[in-house]
Write a protein that holds these residues in place. Sequence first.
Motif, PDB file in Angstrom:
ATOM      1  N   PHE A 401       0.557  -1.134   0.301  1.00 60.06           N
ATOM      2  CA  PHE A 401       0.181  -0.089  -0.291  1.00 60.06           C
ATOM      3  C   PHE A 401       0.503   1.114   0.012  1.00 60.06           C
ATOM      4  O   PHE A 401       0.432   1.689  -0.738  1.00 60.06           O
ATOM      5  N   ASP A 404       2.770   1.253  -3.309  1.00 59.84           N
ATOM      6  CA  ASP A 404       1.885   1.760  -4.354  1.00 59.84           C
ATOM      7  C   ASP A 404       2.455   3.880  -5.076  1.00 59.84           C
ATOM      8  O   ASP A 404       2.087   3.336  -5.817  1.00 59.84           O
ATOM      9  N   ARG A 405       2.678   4.082  -3.809  1.00 60.49           N
ATOM     10  CA  ARG A 405       2.970   5.805  -4.365  1.00 60.49           C
ATOM     11  C   ARG A 405       4.221   5.968  -5.142  1.00 60.49           C
ATOM     12  O   ARG A 405       3.877   6.440  -6.381  1.00 60.49           O
ATOM     13  N   GLU A 439      -2.616  -7.399 -13.530  1.00 60.14           N
ATOM     14  CA  GLU A 439      -2.394  -7.148 -14.599  1.00 60.14           C
ATOM     15  C   GLU A 439      -1.171  -7.751 -15.919  1.00 60.14           C
ATOM     16  O   GLU A 439      -0.611  -7.631 -15.421  1.00 60.14           O
ATOM     17  N   ALA A 510      -3.497   0.674 -19.857  1.00 59.69           N
ATOM     18  CA  ALA A 510      -4.157   1.875 -18.544  1.00 59.69           C
ATOM     19  C   ALA A 510      -3.127   2.217 -17.606  1.00 59.69           C
ATOM     20  O   ALA A 510      -2.960   0.993 -17.685  1.00 59.69           O
ATOM     21  N   PRO A 511      -3.721   2.842 -16.808  1.00 57.50           N
ATOM     22  CA  PRO A 511      -2.758   3.663 -15.576  1.00 57.50           C
ATOM     23  C   PRO A 511      -3.407   2.237 -14.177  1.00 57.50           C
ATOM     24  O   PRO A 511      -4.593   1.878 -14.831  1.00 57.50           O
ATOM     25  N   PRO A 512      -2.352   1.350 -13.616  1.00 56.18           N
ATOM     26  CA  PRO A 512      -3.109   0.145 -12.666  1.00 56.18           C
ATOM     27  C   PRO A 512      -4.020   0.363 -12.124  1.00 56.18           C
ATOM     28  O   PRO A 512      -3.822   1.471 -12.067  1.00 56.18           O
ATOM     29  N   LEU A 513      -4.994  -0.583 -12.010  1.00 61.23           N
ATOM     30  CA  LEU A 513      -6.776  -0.367 -10.655  1.00 61.23           C
ATOM     31  C   LEU A 513      -6.087  -0.769  -9.453  1.00 61.23           C
ATOM     32  O   LEU A 513      -6.368  -2.047  -9.443  1.00 61.23           O
ATOM     33  N   MET A 514      -5.294  -0.509  -8.798  1.00 59.03           N
ATOM     34  CA  MET A 514      -5.361  -1.309  -7.979  1.00 59.03           C
ATOM     35  C   MET A 514      -6.004  -2.008  -6.894  1.00 59.03           C
ATOM     36  O   MET A 514      -6.915  -0.975  -5.921  1.00 59.03           O
ATOM     37  N   ILE A 515      -6.353  -2.740  -6.598  1.00 58.47           N
ATOM     38  CA  ILE A 515      -7.518  -3.068  -5.935  1.00 58.47           C
ATOM     39  C   ILE A 515      -7.646  -4.152  -4.747  1.00 58.47           C
ATOM     40  O   ILE A 515      -6.692  -5.351  -5.243  1.00 58.47           O
ATOM     41  N   MET A 516      -6.997  -4.563  -3.021  1.00 57.67           N
ATOM     42  CA  MET A 516      -6.100  -4.886  -2.716  1.00 57.67           C
ATOM     43  C   MET A 516      -6.853  -5.000  -1.324  1.00 57.67           C
ATOM     44  O   MET A 516      -6.940  -4.069  -0.887  1.00 57.67           O
ATOM     45  N   GLU A 517      -7.225  -6.592  -0.773  1.00 54.85           N
ATOM     46  CA  GLU A 517      -7.749  -6.194   0.578  1.00 54.85           C
ATOM     47  C   GLU A 517      -6.681  -6.286   1.706  1.00 54.85           C
ATOM     48  O   GLU A 517      -4.884  -6.580   1.462  1.00 54.85           O
TER      49      GLU A 517
END
Lengths: 717, 87
Positions: A401, A404-405, A439, A510-517
């Motif tokens: 997390f 990610d930035r 991805e 496309a810019p990655p779309l991160m969704i992570m639990e």
Amino acid sequence: MSAPSPAPAAPRSAPVYALVGNPNCGKSTLFNALTGLKQKVGNYPGVTVERKVGTAYTQHGQPLTLIDLPGAYSLAARSPDEAVTRDVLLGRRADTPTPDRIICIADATNLERNLYLVHQILDLGRPVILVLNMMDLAAQAGLTVRADHLSRELGIPVIPCEAAHGKGLIELKLALSRPDLPLPRHAWDIPAALAPAVSELQASLSAQDGKAPLVARAEALLLLTDPDPVRVAGSTPLSAATARILESWKQRWSSDGTDCSGTLVAARYDAIGRLARETIVPPATGAHPTAADATLALSDRIDAVATHPVWGWVIFASIMATMFLGIFTLAGIPMGWIESLMGWLGDHVSALLPPGDFHDLVIDGALAGIGGVIIFLPQILILFFFIGLLESTGYMARAAFIMDRVMSRVGLNGKSFIPLLSSYACAIPGIMAARTIEEPKDRLATILVAPFMSCSARLPVYLLLIAALVSSNEVPLGTQVGLMLLMYFLGTAGAFAFAWLFKKTLLRGAPPLMIMELPPYRLPRLRDVAWQMWERGAVFVKRAGTVILALSIVLWFLANFPKPPAVAEGEPPVDALAHSFAGRAGHAIEPLIAPLGFDWRIGIGLIQSFAAREVFNSSMGVIFAVEESDDEAATQAHLRDALRTAVRPDGTPLFTPLVCLSLMVFYVFAMQCISTIAVVKRETAGWKWPLFQLAYMTGTAWLACFILYQVGRALGF
Amino acid sequence: MSATLARLYPESLPLCQLPAGESARVQALSGETAFCQRLRELGFGERTFVTKISGRGPFICVVNGCRLALSHDAAACILVEPTGLRK
Ligand SMILES: Nc1nc2c(ncn2[C@@H]2O[C@H](COP(=O)(O)OP(=O)(O)O)[C@@H](O)[C@H]2O)c(=O)[nH]1
Ligand SMILES: [Mg+2]
């Protein structure tokens, strides 16, 4: 499928059970509790997804085969990991038997989301046992879980369990021994708009693809939500007829604006939502069931610090620093032991064998080759100790997390952080860890740059060259640490720069779309961490005993044959090394590497480094004829002195500081590892990307060294 | 966020603009189909209640008692209507 599925009538000695569930629901914990030591870790052929198979026993002592499948949120796979789970369950993989029965695990504290996968699996028409895990946490949160109600609704055994504390295992084993598990009595209405498509696809799947009727229905449903199925090597493709039907329905829906995937998922969630509301009774007082969850409240408080824009980085940096200190300092002691063990082994074997080629093959080829790799076992174990700790506490997801930035600056997302981190120890587990990246382009970019992270095999090379570079016998600590950090920094910067470049050009997306639990923080279970270390260590040792062993023997052969011709008394002896295949290869590449400041002898080292980079040290030892002594420190000092006194034919020193630096930079960037190339080939299913990687990394290394050496020379170094 | 969606749901804003600590209800998902499907499969579909815990991207959100991290671009795909409730 090309062949119809085998008739279920044929009795097999041990029935096959698959273990499935969302990530972090306690699958591995349950698997370990059920199988104990009787498990085997391997890979699914063609993909580097880990395959764990073990033997468990029912309450009545009957053996059964248990497969721990990778965690998945849905059968509509988004990553190679999930694709394997889907394909095993659907019987699409030739290398794994279709499970006879399925054990689903659901996290009782988050039942609704977990039931989504269960709901898809119930469609498969195979006997299912549902395990409700984490019952202790559910009780803490004040939830009442009506397992019996769920069992009645679904028509399958539902077993409350605490895998981490061994509770509920007996009930589970009793269920495993039931010879007559009922098929799920499970009805849900396929939305009317999609029903005709489902039945047409189902008919085609059973006629054209040879699927059993219920599996055909499940696959038909899946095809509608798996629009661009992640196909992994080893899974059988769809028949052309079925693919055509699917295509025509998709066209029809896109013209009349039906969102088939959205409709299907919503219909499932309607069914699940009802089940979950009836099964879970929230605490009487609190209006919101989860508000009472003390663990989560604590997790949120920790997160307020651990993911804080400032404190988060401070914590992250201290954890990373501790980890690297651990890898590079703590590991020294056991590495010394391994070294003496290998030395002792060498002496004894050496005494046993008569002198001759076979003796040299065993000692200089096989033993030296394995020893050079096994020596890194402690570092790998320490790395996996830390990774296991970070994973089992739940911090790893936070690290991703935070990163990610940074990663998004170069077009990757936080999930690429873990593979890159592992690559500091060794690119191979790093590349394997990339399998969770959804991805495909991001995954490929991560794999392509991972070997830039300085792995532990480069460490001995850096150490030797730094020692040769400074003139005093004691390397000042500041210089050593400074140069070392510089090399690590160069590699890391290279990885980020190339990731950015690839995402801008070759792997544009496309810019990655991160969704992570973000799983709640938990106290680590040291037994599980130890397990993981053991597993990784075993894989590593096995590799050293097979691939590396074979390569070392080949390299030894190349450096020793053909033998130089016998010379008459008085004539100068022919240099045996120069005469060998390796020597000739060194001479052959000399024109190419001379602009970097390297001569043919260094060339041999570079070539031999393809087996493992650290082979450079032993190869320099052989070339500059360093006497081995029992004391490792003394041998190192000899080697360093030998390098310092080595001269070119014109009498000038070979290893000038500039050459040492250039050589180090070469090791930072060049792709010199056959094992990594093999893993990348397996992972990307072809030779294209590993060869590209070999070319671009080695090209970068050449260019960087060329500039460094030529500029350095021009400046008078 | 596409203009049509913005017109359909004038009260709404993308999740990335929701202030930290506020709750909202998901109105619509936009963007790649596969990504939207995964959001729905994770229980992040239309009509779900979501609470944003931390503010700067990437964000942490709570859906159904489960903490999910979303990158800025991912949160921009989710159109929500604030419920005015604070955590
Ligand atoms: N409190 C509690 N923790 C559990 C239970 N089962 C597993 N865990 C913990 O949950 C975490 C994830 O478990 P793991 O087996 O690695 O999950 P997997 O990702 O599904 O393989 C670990 O830290 C376990 O110790 C349980 O019944 N109760
Ligand atoms: Mg696991």
